[in-house]
Write a protein that holds these residues in place. Structure first.
Motif, PDB file in Angstrom:
ATOM      1  N   SER A   1      -9.880  -7.133  -2.477  1.00 18.37           N
ATOM      2  CA  SER A   1      -9.442  -5.439  -3.214  1.00 18.37           C
ATOM      3  C   SER A   1      -9.447  -3.976  -2.684  1.00 18.37           C
ATOM      4  O   SER A   1      -8.759  -3.529  -3.606  1.00 18.37           O
ATOM      5  CB  SER A   1     -11.258  -4.514  -3.176  1.00 18.37           C
ATOM      6  N   THR A   2      -8.496  -3.692  -1.041  1.00 22.74           N
ATOM      7  CA  THR A   2      -8.491  -3.026  -0.575  1.00 22.74           C
ATOM      8  C   THR A   2      -6.411  -2.831  -0.202  1.00 22.74           C
ATOM      9  O   THR A   2      -5.748  -2.304   0.115  1.00 22.74           O
ATOM     10  CB  THR A   2      -8.391  -2.704   1.142  1.00 22.74           C
TER      11      THR A   2
ATOM     12  N   LEU B   1       1.194  -1.239  -0.066  1.00 21.09           N
ATOM     13  CA  LEU B   1      -0.263   0.218   0.083  1.00 21.09           C
ATOM     14  C   LEU B   1       1.088   0.874  -0.251  1.00 21.09           C
ATOM     15  O   LEU B   1       2.099   0.892   0.573  1.00 21.09           O
ATOM     16  CB  LEU B   1      -0.889   0.421   1.065  1.00 21.09           C
TER      17      LEU B   1
ATOM     18  N   ARG C   1      -8.982   4.242  -2.987  1.00 20.42           N
ATOM     19  CA  ARG C   1      -9.516   4.979  -1.627  1.00 20.42           C
ATOM     20  C   ARG C   1      -7.919   5.095  -0.514  1.00 20.42           C
ATOM     21  O   ARG C   1      -7.049   4.138  -0.476  1.00 20.42           O
ATOM     22  CB  ARG C   1     -10.183   3.794  -0.881  1.00 20.42           C
TER      23      ARG C   1
ATOM     24  N   ARG D   1      -2.965   4.894   1.431  1.00 23.16           N
ATOM     25  CA  ARG D   1      -3.119   4.336   0.309  1.00 23.16           C
ATOM     26  C   ARG D   1      -3.845   3.031  -0.214  1.00 23.16           C
ATOM     27  O   ARG D   1      -2.776   2.275  -0.531  1.00 23.16           O
ATOM     28  CB  ARG D   1      -2.522   5.000  -1.026  1.00 23.16           C
ATOM     29  N   TYR D   2      -4.957   3.045   0.228  1.00 21.65           N
ATOM     30  CA  TYR D   2      -5.408   1.237  -0.134  1.00 21.65           C
ATOM     31  C   TYR D   2      -5.643   0.695  -1.943  1.00 21.65           C
ATOM     32  O   TYR D   2      -5.149   1.754  -2.389  1.00 21.65           O
ATOM     33  CB  TYR D   2      -6.976   1.310  -0.104  1.00 21.65           C
ATOM     34  N   THR D   3      -5.646  -0.268  -2.221  1.00 24.78           N
ATOM     35  CA  THR D   3      -5.014  -0.523  -4.077  1.00 24.78           C
ATOM     36  C   THR D   3      -6.301  -0.145  -4.451  1.00 24.78           C
ATOM     37  O   THR D   3      -5.867  -0.271  -6.100  1.00 24.78           O
ATOM     38  CB  THR D   3      -4.612  -2.281  -3.978  1.00 24.78           C
ATOM     39  N   ASP D   4      -7.118  -0.060  -3.875  1.00 26.51           N
ATOM     40  CA  ASP D   4      -8.682   0.143  -4.740  1.00 26.51           C
ATOM     41  C   ASP D   4      -8.581   1.621  -4.643  1.00 26.51           C
ATOM     42  O   ASP D   4      -9.574   2.198  -5.040  1.00 26.51           O
ATOM     43  CB  ASP D   4      -9.944   0.015  -4.062  1.00 26.51           C
TER      44      ASP D   4
END
Length: 142
Positions: free
Chosen positions: A81-82, A12, A29, A24-27
């Motif tokens: 997903s995150t 991340l 957000r 910062r998440y991989t999606d």
């Protein structure tokens, strides 16, 4: 209630700021953990009943991996997903999350032991619920 399981983390984005830590998440957000981290050497015992997140940065302090400890609310698909990982521990069980970072349960508290030199980065612990947020940085004795 659907089954929850351990989930492996992804890398991340991390930004260390004066007022806290942004992840910062991989999606795409972003989450922000407010507050200057309290430095802790030795074993950290989180306040009981808190949601506990452990973040280990890389040496550049711009990336890291995050694990939720005993989170039973978040669905596996959301974590995947995150890019956030999860470890589920039984009572009085411990597990090495990353080299140099071990977590264990003790009643309703989580115990965190970390050696930032072995982890090769900074180690942050966030313990929060609807009432309060606690931010810690694990350090070696000076």
């Amino acid at each position: 209630m659907s089954q929850r399981s351990n989930v492996s983390p992804s890398t991340l984005g991390v930004e260390l700021q004066e007022s806290g830590v942004a992840v910062r998440y991989t999606d795409g957000r972003e989450a922000f953990y407010y507050g200057v981290p309290e430095k802790v050497s030795g074993t950290l015992r989180t306040p009981p009943g808190k949601e506990v997140h452990v973040l280990v940065t890389d040496p550049t302090e711009t990336e890291g991996v995050m694990m939720y400890v005993n989170d039973r609310k978040t669905h596996d698909e959301v974590l995947e997903s995150t890019g956030v990982g999860r470890v589920l521990l039984d009572q009085d069980e411990s597990e090495e999350l990353f080299p140099g970072v071990t977590v264990a349960t003790d009643g309703y508290s989580v115990l965190v032991d970390a050696d930032p030199e072995v982890a090769r980065g900074r180690v942050f612990v966030f313990a929060e619920d609807d009432m309060s947020e606690h931010t810690y940085e694990m350090v070696n004795d000076e």
